[in-house]
Write a protein that holds these residues in place. Structure first.
Motif, PDB file in Angstrom:
ATOM      1  N   LEU A  92       0.952  -1.371   0.314  1.00 47.71           N
ATOM      2  CA  LEU A  92       0.101  -0.120  -0.130  1.00 47.71           C
ATOM      3  C   LEU A  92       1.038   1.595  -0.183  1.00 47.71           C
ATOM      4  O   LEU A  92       0.584   2.012  -0.693  1.00 47.71           O
ATOM      5  N   ASN A  93       1.593   1.177   0.813  1.00 48.78           N
ATOM      6  CA  ASN A  93       2.273   2.388   0.674  1.00 48.78           C
ATOM      7  C   ASN A  93       3.283   2.229  -0.837  1.00 48.78           C
ATOM      8  O   ASN A  93       3.380   3.341  -1.281  1.00 48.78           O
ATOM      9  N   ALA A  94       3.734   1.081  -1.187  1.00 47.75           N
ATOM     10  CA  ALA A  94       4.087   1.485  -2.607  1.00 47.75           C
ATOM     11  C   ALA A  94       3.235   2.152  -3.791  1.00 47.75           C
ATOM     12  O   ALA A  94       3.680   2.965  -4.618  1.00 47.75           O
ATOM     13  N   LEU A  95       2.112   1.540  -3.398  1.00 48.28           N
ATOM     14  CA  LEU A  95       1.014   2.258  -4.194  1.00 48.28           C
ATOM     15  C   LEU A  95       0.150   3.798  -4.072  1.00 48.28           C
ATOM     16  O   LEU A  95       0.531   4.487  -5.283  1.00 48.28           O
ATOM     17  N   ALA A  96       0.600   4.116  -3.303  1.00 47.35           N
ATOM     18  CA  ALA A  96       0.311   5.549  -2.106  1.00 47.35           C
ATOM     19  C   ALA A  96       1.802   6.526  -3.205  1.00 47.35           C
ATOM     20  O   ALA A  96       1.661   7.121  -3.815  1.00 47.35           O
ATOM     21  N   ALA A 145      10.872   4.733  -4.889  1.00 43.68           N
ATOM     22  CA  ALA A 145      11.850   5.815  -3.976  1.00 43.68           C
ATOM     23  C   ALA A 145      12.425   4.788  -2.625  1.00 43.68           C
ATOM     24  O   ALA A 145      11.794   3.152  -2.826  1.00 43.68           O
ATOM     25  N   VAL A 146      12.786   5.027  -1.766  1.00 45.52           N
ATOM     26  CA  VAL A 146      12.962   4.165  -0.653  1.00 45.52           C
ATOM     27  C   VAL A 146      12.320   4.437   0.642  1.00 45.52           C
ATOM     28  O   VAL A 146      11.537   5.880   0.650  1.00 45.52           O
ATOM     29  N   ILE A 147      10.969   3.086   0.521  1.00 48.07           N
ATOM     30  CA  ILE A 147      10.150   4.133   1.598  1.00 48.07           C
ATOM     31  C   ILE A 147      10.236   2.940   3.327  1.00 48.07           C
ATOM     32  O   ILE A 147      10.613   1.590   3.279  1.00 48.07           O
ATOM     33  N   LEU A 148      10.676   3.736   4.453  1.00 50.74           N
ATOM     34  CA  LEU A 148      10.879   3.299   5.404  1.00 50.74           C
ATOM     35  C   LEU A 148       9.815   3.405   6.103  1.00 50.74           C
ATOM     36  O   LEU A 148       8.635   4.827   6.091  1.00 50.74           O
ATOM     37  N   ASP A 149       8.472   2.240   6.957  1.00 52.34           N
ATOM     38  CA  ASP A 149       7.510   2.234   7.373  1.00 52.34           C
ATOM     39  C   ASP A 149       8.100   2.045   8.933  1.00 52.34           C
ATOM     40  O   ASP A 149       8.466   0.646   9.332  1.00 52.34           O
ATOM     41  N   THR A 163       7.415   6.941   6.893  1.00 51.36           N
ATOM     42  CA  THR A 163       5.579   6.456   7.292  1.00 51.36           C
ATOM     43  C   THR A 163       5.954   5.766   8.595  1.00 51.36           C
ATOM     44  O   THR A 163       6.853   5.505   9.130  1.00 51.36           O
ATOM     45  N   GLY A 164       4.867   5.315   9.318  1.00 53.76           N
ATOM     46  CA  GLY A 164       4.282   4.409  10.431  1.00 53.76           C
ATOM     47  C   GLY A 164       3.953   6.184  11.741  1.00 53.76           C
ATOM     48  O   GLY A 164       4.252   7.003  11.803  1.00 53.76           O
ATOM     49  N   GLY A 165       4.311   4.413  12.396  1.00 52.63           N
ATOM     50  CA  GLY A 165       3.594   5.469  13.848  1.00 52.63           C
ATOM     51  C   GLY A 165       4.906   6.130  14.602  1.00 52.63           C
ATOM     52  O   GLY A 165       4.876   6.629  15.628  1.00 52.63           O
ATOM     53  N   ASP A 166       6.035   5.564  14.062  1.00 50.56           N
ATOM     54  CA  ASP A 166       7.506   6.070  14.916  1.00 50.56           C
ATOM     55  C   ASP A 166       8.284   6.827  13.700  1.00 50.56           C
ATOM     56  O   ASP A 166       9.193   6.826  13.847  1.00 50.56           O
ATOM     57  N   THR A 196       0.133   5.365   4.088  1.00 50.62           N
ATOM     58  CA  THR A 196      -0.454   3.921   4.268  1.00 50.62           C
ATOM     59  C   THR A 196      -2.031   4.351   4.026  1.00 50.62           C
ATOM     60  O   THR A 196      -2.709   2.846   3.181  1.00 50.62           O
ATOM     61  N   LEU A 197      -2.544   4.836   4.507  1.00 51.43           N
ATOM     62  CA  LEU A 197      -4.570   5.398   3.798  1.00 51.43           C
ATOM     63  C   LEU A 197      -4.598   5.484   2.813  1.00 51.43           C
ATOM     64  O   LEU A 197      -5.356   5.430   2.572  1.00 51.43           O
ATOM     65  N   GLU A 198      -3.449   7.149   2.645  1.00 48.97           N
ATOM     66  CA  GLU A 198      -4.277   6.940   1.197  1.00 48.97           C
ATOM     67  C   GLU A 198      -3.533   5.677   0.189  1.00 48.97           C
ATOM     68  O   GLU A 198      -4.322   6.025  -1.025  1.00 48.97           O
ATOM     69  N   GLY A 199      -2.879   4.611   0.279  1.00 48.24           N
ATOM     70  CA  GLY A 199      -2.551   4.076  -0.378  1.00 48.24           C
ATOM     71  C   GLY A 199      -3.982   2.771  -0.090  1.00 48.24           C
ATOM     72  O   GLY A 199      -4.409   2.639  -0.910  1.00 48.24           O
TER      73      GLY A 199
END
Length: 287
Positions: free
Chosen positions: A139-143, A153-157, A248-251, A270-273
């Motif tokens: 979902l992060n990748a989709l968003a 991108a490199v996405i760190l959750d 992204t993510g809670g922390d 993630t919510l956007e995704g």
């Protein structure tokens, strides 16, 4: 009938409150959906390992949102209801997702679109088994791919786990790394030792900790930031130039502050995704 078409004889509650109750593990989470008017389009619900969050989207804009820090006890969310046309659920807990889906459908008459693994997210996953990829990672990748078409991108959750994932310029999920997150690391240190307390969620200033609390909290945070940086750099080595580093993510706020100013912090990725995935799964186009 489409997946999100309202069932005959059912009406969406445009006024008043609908009380949703469902069980997550052994705990009861209560979600209260209340009408305040207005034309909303999509309700996105993200069920993680230790938190649940939601957001209402009108087009690509978030009109209201909320988060539950844990599933302990009873939590209630006062959600602006309005005329929601689509409900999307993204979950790393398939059992919880099924229970919530059934309650949402019975109360609203809308069949939510659920995404519980990478294969259910409308994005190319260039791995042998897309279903083995976590929903949140896909979902992060989709968003991101819809936010910045043509840029990888490199996405760190940073949540219960820290994931560091690669997205190509073509919007493809390529793979990544998984490590323990901040809270999981703190709990492991506390339960695996005789005298160390659970680490606080802060990092003391100075070259070292001056008591047990500051030593453990700072040690975990700095170690995780160093590991995140190393994993990010390793992923960058396999991607084209001019890709973004996204957190992204809670922390995410804590990790991004330790990684440097070049990091793009997108706390609701993630919510956007979920919102995007729900629309694309049903064949609709977001505004």
């Amino acid at each position: 009938m489409s997946r999100n078409e309202k069932k005959p004889g059912r009406t969406t509650r445009a006024e008043g409150c609908a009380l949703f109750q469902y069980r997550l593990s052994s705990d009861l989470l209560t979600v209260i959906l209340c009408s305040r008017g207005g034309a909303l389009e999509t309700l996105a619900i993200d069920i993680g390992n230790t938190r649940a969050s939601w957001a209402c989207f009108k087009g690509s804009a978030i009109t209201s949102r909320g988060q539950l820090e844990s599933f302990d006890g009873i939590g209630s969310v006062d959600l602006s209801w309005g005329d929601i046309e689509t409900i999307g659920i993204g979950s790393v807990d398939p059992d919880a997702c099924r229970r919530l889906l059934a309650v949402l459908e019975s109360v609203t008459g809308i069949v939510p679109i659920q995404m519980t693994n990478g294969a259910e997210v409308p994005i190319p996953i260039l791995l042998p088994d897309p279903a083995s990829v976590g929903t949140d990672r896909a979902l992060n990748a989709l968003a991101w791919s819809r936010r910045e078409p043509g840029r990888g991108a490199v996405i760190l959750d940073a949540g219960t786990a820290l994931t560091v994932d690669a997205v190509s310029n073509a919007g493809e999920f390529l793979g990544g790394w998984i490590a323990p997150g901040l809270d999981l690391s703190a709990r492991a240190l506390a339960t695996g030792t005789a005298l160390l307390p659970t680490a606080e969620r802060s990092v003391a200033e100075g070259p070292w900790g001056t008591d047990t609390s500051s030593a453990t909290s700072g040690g975990i945070a700095i170690l995780l930031a160093g590991g995140a940086r190393a994993l990010r750099d390793r992923v960058l080595g396999g991607l084209d130039a001019d890709v973004a580093t996204v957190v992204t993510g809670g922390d995410g706020d804590r990790i991004s502050s330790l990684l440097g100013p070049e990091v793009l912090h997108l706390p609701h990725l993630t919510l956007e995704g979920i919102a995007l995935g729900a629309h694309e799964r049903q064949g609709g186009v977001g505004d």
